[in-house]
Design a protein around this motif. Structure first.
Motif, PDB file in Angstrom:
ATOM      1  N   SER A 164      53.646  30.059  43.277  1.00  0.00           N
ATOM      2  CA  SER A 164      53.264  31.441  43.545  1.00  0.00           C
ATOM      3  C   SER A 164      51.769  31.618  43.312  1.00  0.00           C
ATOM      4  O   SER A 164      51.107  30.769  42.724  1.00  0.00           O
ATOM      5  N   GLN A 165      51.256  32.754  43.786  1.00  0.00           N
ATOM      6  CA  GLN A 165      49.828  33.026  43.687  1.00  0.00           C
ATOM      7  C   GLN A 165      49.610  34.496  43.387  1.00  0.00           C
ATOM      8  O   GLN A 165      50.320  35.369  43.890  1.00  0.00           O
ATOM      9  N   MET A 166      48.590  34.784  42.547  1.00  0.00           N
ATOM     10  CA  MET A 166      48.255  36.150  42.198  1.00  0.00           C
ATOM     11  C   MET A 166      47.269  36.734  43.202  1.00  0.00           C
ATOM     12  O   MET A 166      46.267  36.096  43.537  1.00  0.00           O
ATOM     13  N   HIS A 167      47.551  37.937  43.698  1.00  0.00           N
ATOM     14  CA  HIS A 167      46.663  38.643  44.607  1.00  0.00           C
ATOM     15  C   HIS A 167      46.195  39.915  43.900  1.00  0.00           C
ATOM     16  O   HIS A 167      47.010  40.759  43.516  1.00  0.00           O
ATOM     17  N   LEU A 168      44.894  40.042  43.721  1.00  0.00           N
ATOM     18  CA  LEU A 168      44.340  41.194  43.023  1.00  0.00           C
ATOM     19  C   LEU A 168      44.420  42.434  43.912  1.00  0.00           C
ATOM     20  O   LEU A 168      43.944  42.438  45.044  1.00  0.00           O
ATOM     21  N   LEU A 169      45.045  43.488  43.381  1.00  0.00           N
ATOM     22  CA  LEU A 169      45.169  44.742  44.118  1.00  0.00           C
ATOM     23  C   LEU A 169      44.056  45.723  43.762  1.00  0.00           C
ATOM     24  O   LEU A 169      43.579  46.470  44.604  1.00  0.00           O
ATOM     25  N   SER A 170      43.663  45.744  42.488  1.00  0.00           N
ATOM     26  CA  SER A 170      42.601  46.649  42.055  1.00  0.00           C
ATOM     27  C   SER A 170      41.972  46.107  40.787  1.00  0.00           C
ATOM     28  O   SER A 170      42.610  45.375  40.023  1.00  0.00           O
TER      29      SER A 170
ATOM     30  N   PRO B  12      37.434  40.538  43.914  1.00  0.00           N
ATOM     31  CA  PRO B  12      38.712  39.955  44.352  1.00  0.00           C
ATOM     32  C   PRO B  12      38.607  38.485  44.757  1.00  0.00           C
ATOM     33  O   PRO B  12      39.570  37.724  44.594  1.00  0.00           O
ATOM     34  N   ALA B  13      37.457  38.080  45.243  1.00  0.00           N
ATOM     35  CA  ALA B  13      37.301  36.690  45.690  1.00  0.00           C
ATOM     36  C   ALA B  13      37.163  35.714  44.523  1.00  0.00           C
ATOM     37  O   ALA B  13      37.403  34.515  44.682  1.00  0.00           O
ATOM     38  N   ARG B  14      36.761  36.205  43.371  1.00  0.00           N
ATOM     39  CA  ARG B  14      36.509  35.320  42.223  1.00  0.00           C
ATOM     40  C   ARG B  14      37.410  35.591  41.027  1.00  0.00           C
ATOM     41  O   ARG B  14      37.408  34.823  40.055  1.00  0.00           O
ATOM     42  N   ALA B  15      38.181  36.670  41.065  1.00  0.00           N
ATOM     43  CA  ALA B  15      38.952  37.088  39.890  1.00  0.00           C
ATOM     44  C   ALA B  15      39.990  36.054  39.463  1.00  0.00           C
ATOM     45  O   ALA B  15      40.159  35.785  38.269  1.00  0.00           O
ATOM     46  N   GLU B  16      40.688  35.453  40.418  1.00  0.00           N
ATOM     47  CA  GLU B  16      41.755  34.510  40.069  1.00  0.00           C
ATOM     48  C   GLU B  16      41.205  33.307  39.309  1.00  0.00           C
ATOM     49  O   GLU B  16      41.782  32.873  38.298  1.00  0.00           O
ATOM     50  N   VAL B  17      40.071  32.775  39.760  1.00  0.00           N
ATOM     51  CA  VAL B  17      39.456  31.637  39.077  1.00  0.00           C
ATOM     52  C   VAL B  17      38.974  32.036  37.686  1.00  0.00           C
ATOM     53  O   VAL B  17      39.140  31.299  36.709  1.00  0.00           O
ATOM     54  N   ALA B  18      38.380  33.232  37.579  1.00  0.00           N
ATOM     55  CA  ALA B  18      37.888  33.710  36.288  1.00  0.00           C
ATOM     56  C   ALA B  18      39.036  33.896  35.305  1.00  0.00           C
ATOM     57  O   ALA B  18      38.931  33.550  34.123  1.00  0.00           O
ATOM     58  N   LEU B  19      40.161  34.418  35.780  1.00  0.00           N
ATOM     59  CA  LEU B  19      41.328  34.602  34.914  1.00  0.00           C
ATOM     60  C   LEU B  19      41.870  33.256  34.438  1.00  0.00           C
ATOM     61  O   LEU B  19      42.217  33.101  33.260  1.00  0.00           O
ATOM     62  N   ALA B  20      41.957  32.306  35.343  1.00  0.00           N
ATOM     63  CA  ALA B  20      42.453  30.984  34.971  1.00  0.00           C
ATOM     64  C   ALA B  20      41.573  30.349  33.901  1.00  0.00           C
ATOM     65  O   ALA B  20      42.068  29.701  32.979  1.00  0.00           O
ATOM     66  N   ARG B  21      40.268  30.557  34.008  1.00  0.00           N
ATOM     67  CA  ARG B  21      39.349  29.992  33.018  1.00  0.00           C
ATOM     68  C   ARG B  21      39.515  30.687  31.660  1.00  0.00           C
ATOM     69  O   ARG B  21      39.559  30.031  30.622  1.00  0.00           O
ATOM     70  N   LEU B  22      39.636  32.005  31.680  1.00  0.00           N
ATOM     71  CA  LEU B  22      39.795  32.752  30.427  1.00  0.00           C
ATOM     72  C   LEU B  22      41.096  32.403  29.714  1.00  0.00           C
ATOM     73  O   LEU B  22      41.154  32.375  28.478  1.00  0.00           O
ATOM     74  N   LEU B  23      42.141  32.142  30.491  1.00  0.00           N
ATOM     75  CA  LEU B  23      43.463  31.926  29.909  1.00  0.00           C
ATOM     76  C   LEU B  23      43.823  30.451  29.798  1.00  0.00           C
ATOM     77  O   LEU B  23      44.991  30.112  29.602  1.00  0.00           O
TER      78      LEU B  23
END
Length: 244
Positions: free
Chosen positions: A97-103, A162-173
């Protein structure tokens, strides 16, 4: 192998909990304030907040701005703590699965959010909402709200993009940066807006998973709340003897 030492905020939280259970802090009593803990124990405000937040999460105390932290129970609610080698393993989504940022936005914390994040009301924080979909057919499996206190090293610009949030979250977590992740599961119902995102009926039962991420220096990184349709999520835990 040498046992890993507990983070300082966990040690302090455990000591305060022991004081509640043995009657040192009876029902209705106020615990020491964050500032009092800082002065008496030589700790940071972040550490004091994280320690008191553990007691609140356990249902032992009620924290209200301006009123202190009051003991409301002698015994903690039952909970389960599990170990994981990665955030993907912990969340049990894997690569399917993949996370899609809505807001994503910066906003000021109201009383409820301030309590969750252990910050003063009115303090700026980040509020992200994402929809997790399966990779194969894009079917929605969870709606996740993410609340994040802002630290000096928080990558704000990336998280709001939105284009960078998923990578940033993965790094933080990344698990190497975290001291602990606490999970709580309970039941909720979907609002009309939430139901639209997940293709379910309003007021349908939802499984709610809340997670608190604390980093290696005792700072709260994020509180996430995920709502799952009942037929699209199952939690599996394996208990084993140490060393086996």
């Amino acid at each position: 192998m040498k046992e890993r030492r507990k983070p300082r905020y966990v040690q302090i939280g455990d000591a305060l909990q022991a004081g509640i259970e043995d009657g040192t802090y009876p029902l209705g009593a106020l615990l020491p304030t964050e500032l009092e803990l800082c002065k008496s124990l030589g700790i940071s405000r972040h550490t004091a907040r994280a320690a008191l937040a553990r007691l609140s999460d356990a249902g032992l105390v009620l924290r209200r701005p301006g009123s202190g932290t009051r003991v409301i129970a002698r015994r903690a609610a039952m909970h389960c703590a599990c170990e994981a080698n990665s955030t993907e393993q912990l969340l049990q989504y894997g690569k399917a699965s993949q996370m899609h940022l809505l807001s994503a936005r910066r906003c000021q914390a109201g009383t409820d959010v301030a309590e969750q994040l252990c910050i003063p009301p009115g303090t700026e924080h980040l509020h992200l909402t994402g929809l997790r979909r399966t990779g194969a057919d894009g079917h929605p499996v969870a709606l996740t709200e993410m609340l994040m206190p802002i630290h000096a090293d928080t990558p704000i610009a990336e998280l709001l993009d939105p284009a960078r949030a998923e990578v940033a979250l993965a790094r933080l977590l990344d698990m190497s940066r975290l001291a602990s992740v606490e999970q709580t599961f309970d039941v909720d119902v979907f609002s009309a807006a939430q139901a639209r995102h997940l293709d379910v009926a309003p007021r349908e039962p939802a499984l709610r998973a809340q997670r608190r991420y604390v980093d290696n220096i005792g700072r709260l990184v994020m509180v996430s709340t995920s709502l799952h349709p009942r037929e699209r999520f199952a939690h599996r835990a394996v208990l084993s003897r140490g060393g086996h």
